[in-house]
Design an enzyme around this catalytic site. Structure first.
Site, mmCIF file in Angstrom:
data_model
loop_
_atom_site.group_PDB
_atom_site.id
_atom_site.type_symbol
_atom_site.label_atom_id
_atom_site.label_comp_id
_atom_site.label_asym_id
_atom_site.label_seq_id
_atom_site.Cartn_x
_atom_site.Cartn_y
_atom_site.Cartn_z
ATOM 1 N N GLU A 144 0.892 -1.166 0.000
ATOM 2 C CA GLU A 144 0.000 0.000 0.000
ATOM 3 C C GLU A 144 0.919 1.201 0.000
ATOM 4 O OE1 GLU A 144 -1.316 2.840 0.411
ATOM 5 O OE2 GLU A 144 -2.871 2.778 1.953
ATOM 6 N N GLU A 153 4.304 8.656 -4.014
ATOM 7 C CA GLU A 153 5.107 8.175 -2.883
ATOM 8 C C GLU A 153 6.190 7.195 -3.330
ATOM 9 O OE1 GLU A 153 2.536 6.696 0.191
ATOM 10 O OE2 GLU A 153 1.655 8.671 0.558
#
Length: 690
Positions: A144, A153
């Site tokens: 995740e 990210e």
């Protein structure tokens, strides 16, 4: 152990050295993290669990041991899901040390100590082999690593490395794939977050139009995504110009390439208009068949009425480099380019195939006008707010004379230009820190409006202002919005008061200060969803994550829980449980006093509901009966639904305990408060009791 940290005080402007605990950064990161929000995301958690169970089953059906690699494990939740689904062993990788320590405790508490190994490293540093972190490569990859933009990210380089070094070829992946969707829209509101619109000023000698420099008109802006809760954007604020189309997909079960690339789709506009904005979101399929799907689609796309609120994944607004007129039915090409961490878009008319192919590669946009580096999106919106500008024009008209000597104290403000247009012809001064970017922009801006010799720029801090800067003149009108880029909380803009105090010796005895005063306002609210970011979780999908709750609580108690935090409340619906109340006033006509300003009192609760916290905001009183509000615009109905200023963040103080009242008779009659403004530090301390 203690450490000294230097910081510029946003309210007083002073440079301060503070003694901090060595773990202060850790505590800050944990306290302000979105872990609670993710653990409360029922839709995400259920879908991950379903996808993990299915992946473990597929591996077992092949007669293999299920070895899981979970990158970015956080609390260890996904690894525990895998272990309880029958995985033989899980490697849970977490780079953030406090989080990895918490994961070890949570895994042990839930009885998975023998099934899960927590590795406190970045995944690119994990080793495989008899003496390595992992005994062998994994055949199930669970991650995740996503943000609102999907790749912001570093998901792509992480997956690329994992496929090369940490997982088997043909491994199962949860999620299996991600798909990015786009839709072309026209929206004056969203476009106002990216360009400066002309300002019309009615002066005694006729209408004047303030324009932005040509460099700004043609500037592609910056490639940073604007992520917002698009579900709070009313459909009246944008016009849909195309259907929703798939822009690109990433299959996480196969080797992933992070190198820069581009994707192109053909769009047929469903309506003629000005293409300004690309709205984008993604979904993830947890399984190869796409039966287990988790989507970020906004309200006008998603058919289901059961919306999952989440703040860790929202929707994206991308600004096209220029406004492009499109005609209904006349095809256009939309190109998405990406590097490892960001995406940007370009629109082209459908021409000859060869000509279009040659033009596919688009360089990452670079701001050439400086404005996109100086102003964030809400600031653009604020400067383009016609009603707000009208209030400043109205108040400046009241106070300016033809012989006014005017000094402006605000960051990147148009007030000096407005003041000049309204007749303070003798002289203007515009004050700020030595900032070459700001200087470059305003020199261009003044030139575009033929004001190069009309407005003088002073490059000095207020306390270093000398009479030679002012050519031995005294200031008769001191103006500010006030707005400063260093401000996070509403009262940080009180820096204007400290600057006004610093330049006192240069003001005439009858100086007019605009705004003349400010007031701090407060209201008790019930949030529809924002409360989740501060709410303990307890258990998540049957797993005990109390350790995480305790860790967040501990970090909040370190300091953060005693502080308010900034949130743009137009994105986070709430209802008022009390009337708004003015709690403190600040008189800018006088200097900052030596003593603290404090108040205490109580606010009556008028509606039933859960008292989640108090919202605080500032109001600036420009002149008699003219003010600018940075918070509550109105309470729109009997239920108490609130409308907030969309260009400012309001301060939210979450109560440590929530009192729920189903009927007016169980209402605690009031919330008592104590608020103190320390004039030495510029900080506001507050305490509430239900």
């Amino acid at each position: 152990m203690k450490t000294f940290c230097g910081r510029a005080n946003p309210t007083t402007g002073a440079m301060e050295w503070l003694e901090e605990d060595e773990n202060y950064d850790y505590h800050q990161e944990i306290a302000r993290s979105r872990y609670a929000d993710m653990l409360h995301d029922k839709d995400r958690n259920v879908k991950y669990y379903q996808g993990i169970r299915a992946a473990v089953s597929r591996v077992k059906e092949r007669g293999e041991k299920a070895i899981v690699l979970d990158i970015g494990t956080g609390t260890g939740l996904l690894s525990m899901m895998a272990a309880s689904a029958g995985a033989d062993f899980c490697y849970a990788v977490e780079v953030f040390k406090p989080m990895a320590n918490a994961a070890v405790k949570i895994v042990e508490k839930n009885g998975f100590r023998d099934k899960i190994k927590v590795i406190n490293k970045h995944s690119t540093e994990v080793t495989v082999g008899p003496d390595g972190d992992m005994q062998c490569r994994a055949n199930i990859l669970v991650t995740e690593l996503f943000d609102t933009e999907l790749i912001g990210e570093g998901a792509l380089p992480t997956y690329e490395h994992a496929h090369k070094y940490l997982v088997q070829e043909g491994c199962e992946a949860v999620p299996h794939r991600a798909t990015v969707y786009v839709q072309l829209v026209e929206s004056k509101r969203m476009w106002s977050w990216n360009k400066l619109f002309p300002v019309h000023v009615e002066a005694e000698d006729g209408e004047k139009i303030i324009v932005s420099p040509s460099e700004m008109e043609d500037c592609p802006g910056v490639p940073s995504v604007c992520d917002i809760q698009l579900n709070q954007m009313p459909s009246s604020d944008f016009t849909i110009l195309s259907d929703v189309v798939t822009m690109f997909s990433v299959d996480f079960s196969k080797p992933v390439r992070s190198a820069s690339t581009s994707y192109r789709v053909q769009l047929e506009p469903v309506k003629s208009g000005k293409a300004q904005i690309v709205l984008s979101w993604w979904d993830i399929d947890m399984d190869p068949s796409g039966m287990i799907n988790c989507t970020m689609a906004p309200y006008w796309v998603k058919s289901t009425s059961a919306f999952q609120w989440r703040d860790h994944w929202m929707q994206c607004v991308y600004f096209l480099p220029n406004e492009e007129p499109v005609l209904q039915g006349e095809k256009v090409y939309l190109t998405a380019c990406r590097d490892e961490y960001s995406v940007w878009y370009k629109l082209q008319k459908a021409r000859g195939e060869e000509e279009n192919k040659a033009a596919v590669r688009v360089e990452s946009p670079v701001c050439r006008c400086q404005a996109h580096l100086l102003w964030n999106r809400p600031r653009f919106g604020q400067l383009n707010d016609e009603n707000r500008t009208r209030q400043y024009i109205k108040s400046l008209t009241k106070v300016l004379q033809t012989d006014s000597v005017c000094l402006c104290i605000s960051d990147g403000s148009l007030l000096p230009v407005l003041a000049h247009c309204l007749g303070a012809k003798q002289v203007q001064y515009f004050l700020f820190d030595k900032d070459s970017m700001l200087l470059f922009f305003f020199l261009k801006f003044f030139k575009a409006n033929n004001l190069e010799d009309k407005i003088k720029i002073i490059e000095a801090r207020p306390e270093l202002l000398t009479s030679s800067h002012l050519e031995d003149k005294k200031i008769s009108v001191l103006v500010g919005e006030p707005f400063f880029t260093t401000s996070l909380l509403p009262w940080h803009n009180l820096y204007f008061w400290y600057a006004r105090t610093a330049v006192t010796s240069h003001l005439t005895s009858s100086v007019t200060v605009l705004p003349q005063s400010a007031s701090l306002h407060m209201m008790i609210v019930e949030f529809q969803d924002l409360w989740r970011i501060r709410s303990p979780c307890g258990t998540c999908e049957g797993f005990d994550v109390q350790t995480m709750d305790d860790m967040i609580k501990n970090s909040l108690n370190f300091r953060e829980s005693k502080e308010a935090e900034p949130h743009p409340l137009w994105e986070y619906p709430c209802k008022s449980l009390s009337d708004p109340q003015e709690v403190l006033t600040f008189d800018f006509r006088k200097t900052v006093p030596e003593y603290s300003l404090s108040t205490e009192g109580s606010v009556n609760l008028l509606r039933k509901g859960k008292s989640h916290g108090a919202v605080l905001w500032m109001e600036y009183h420009l002149a008699a009966d003219i003010s600018v509000n940075t918070g509550l615009m109105q309470i729109s109905n009997e239920k108490g639904n609130c409308e907030w200023n969309p260009h400012c963040k309001q301060a939210v103080y979450f109560f440590s305990s929530v009192i729920e009242s189903e009927t007016l008779s169980d209402l605690p009659s009031a919330v008592t408060y104590a608020i103190n403004f320390n004039t030495k530090t510029g900080e506001i301390a507050m305490d509430f009791k239900l």
